[in-house]
Design an enzyme around this catalytic site. Structure first.
Site, mmCIF file in Angstrom:
data_model
loop_
_atom_site.group_PDB
_atom_site.id
_atom_site.type_symbol
_atom_site.label_atom_id
_atom_site.label_comp_id
_atom_site.label_asym_id
_atom_site.label_seq_id
_atom_site.Cartn_x
_atom_site.Cartn_y
_atom_site.Cartn_z
ATOM 1 N N LEU A 83 0.796 -1.223 0.000
ATOM 2 C CA LEU A 83 0.000 0.000 0.000
ATOM 3 C C LEU A 83 0.833 1.280 0.000
ATOM 4 C CD1 LEU A 83 -2.892 -1.133 2.364
ATOM 5 C CD2 LEU A 83 -2.745 -1.265 -0.131
ATOM 6 N N CYS A 84 2.151 1.160 -0.196
ATOM 7 C CA CYS A 84 3.007 2.343 -0.303
ATOM 8 C C CYS A 84 2.899 2.935 -1.698
ATOM 9 C CB CYS A 84 4.462 1.973 -0.033
ATOM 10 S SG CYS A 84 4.845 1.793 1.701
ATOM 11 N N HIS A 85 2.863 4.259 -1.742
ATOM 12 C CA HIS A 85 2.832 4.963 -3.020
ATOM 13 C C HIS A 85 4.242 5.016 -3.610
ATOM 14 C CE1 HIS A 85 -0.807 6.438 -1.035
ATOM 15 N NE2 HIS A 85 -1.283 6.632 -2.260
ATOM 16 N N GLU A 120 10.301 4.207 3.211
ATOM 17 C CA GLU A 120 11.508 4.105 2.393
ATOM 18 C C GLU A 120 12.758 4.074 3.276
ATOM 19 O OE1 GLU A 120 8.251 5.095 -0.234
ATOM 20 O OE2 GLU A 120 8.823 5.875 1.729
ATOM 21 N N ASP A 134 23.967 -11.097 5.290
ATOM 22 C CA ASP A 134 24.365 -11.994 4.208
ATOM 23 C C ASP A 134 25.884 -12.038 4.056
ATOM 24 O OD1 ASP A 134 23.912 -13.688 1.848
ATOM 25 O OD2 ASP A 134 24.575 -11.929 0.720
#
Length: 188
Positions: A83-85, A120, A134
């Site tokens: 649901l992020c723009h 973000e 990693d």
């Protein structure tokens, strides 16, 4: 599912009246400069931190890889979080502070847009921390990622906010959040 009293909770704008999800309409919001900073920590051993700081990990320069991964993560947020723009990202910085047995990741994201960049910044930190994990897992399979959180945001209708200023918070959820996740080294 717990029943929530509407007088105690701000409106959940990503939910329609029938409870189904929606992407919020931001078309009427004014364009402003917005910025957010987030942080997180990768806990490991002192031996791994020595290798990390010297750039001698088996996979190479972990911090250079993690920095680029974090920047890429910020740019891909709307593809990862449903649901992020999608936003026109103006700037992303990813930085690291090396401690004795942990590396702290911080990311700042800036845009000129109609919605904030907290997600973000969180995504940048998360992806950078995952990349550090990693890169160190060959020498420490027990590394731990913790404390991912927003530290500050600015711009937009709700104005500026920071963890440091959260004690003076007002509104329906004031005092309901425990604040920054600081605690003992989870590897101890």
């Amino acid at each position: 599912m717990a029943v929530v009293n509407e007088s105690q909770t701000p409106e959940l704008t990503h939910l329609r009246s029938d409870g189904t999800a929606q992407m919020v309409d931001v078309s009427a919001k004014p364009v402003t400069v917005r910025e957010a900073t987030a942080t997180g920590t990768v806990h490991t051993t002192t031996q791994v931190m020595e290798l990390l700081g010297a750039g001698r990990l088996p996979k190479g320069d972990a911090l250079a890889v993690a920095r680029v991964a974090g920047i890429m993560g910020a740019k891909k947020t709307s593809e990862l979080i449903p649901l992020c723009h999608p936003l026109p990202i103006s700037k992303v910085t990813v930085d690291f502070v090396l401690g004795a047995s942990a590396v702290t990741v911080s990311a700042t994201v800036k845009t000129r847009g109609v919605t904030g960049v907290e997600m973000e910044a969180l995504t940048a930190v998360s992806v950078a921390a995952l990349s550090v994990y990693d890169m160190v897992k060959a020498v420490d399979k027990h590394a731990v990622i913790s404390g991912i959180q927003v530290l500050a945001k600015s711009g937009g209708k709700s104005g500026d906010w920071s963890v440091a200023g959260a004690a003076g918070e007002t509104g329906p959820l004031a005092g309901s959040h425990p604040g920054p996740l600081a605690g003992p080294d989870v590897r101890a």
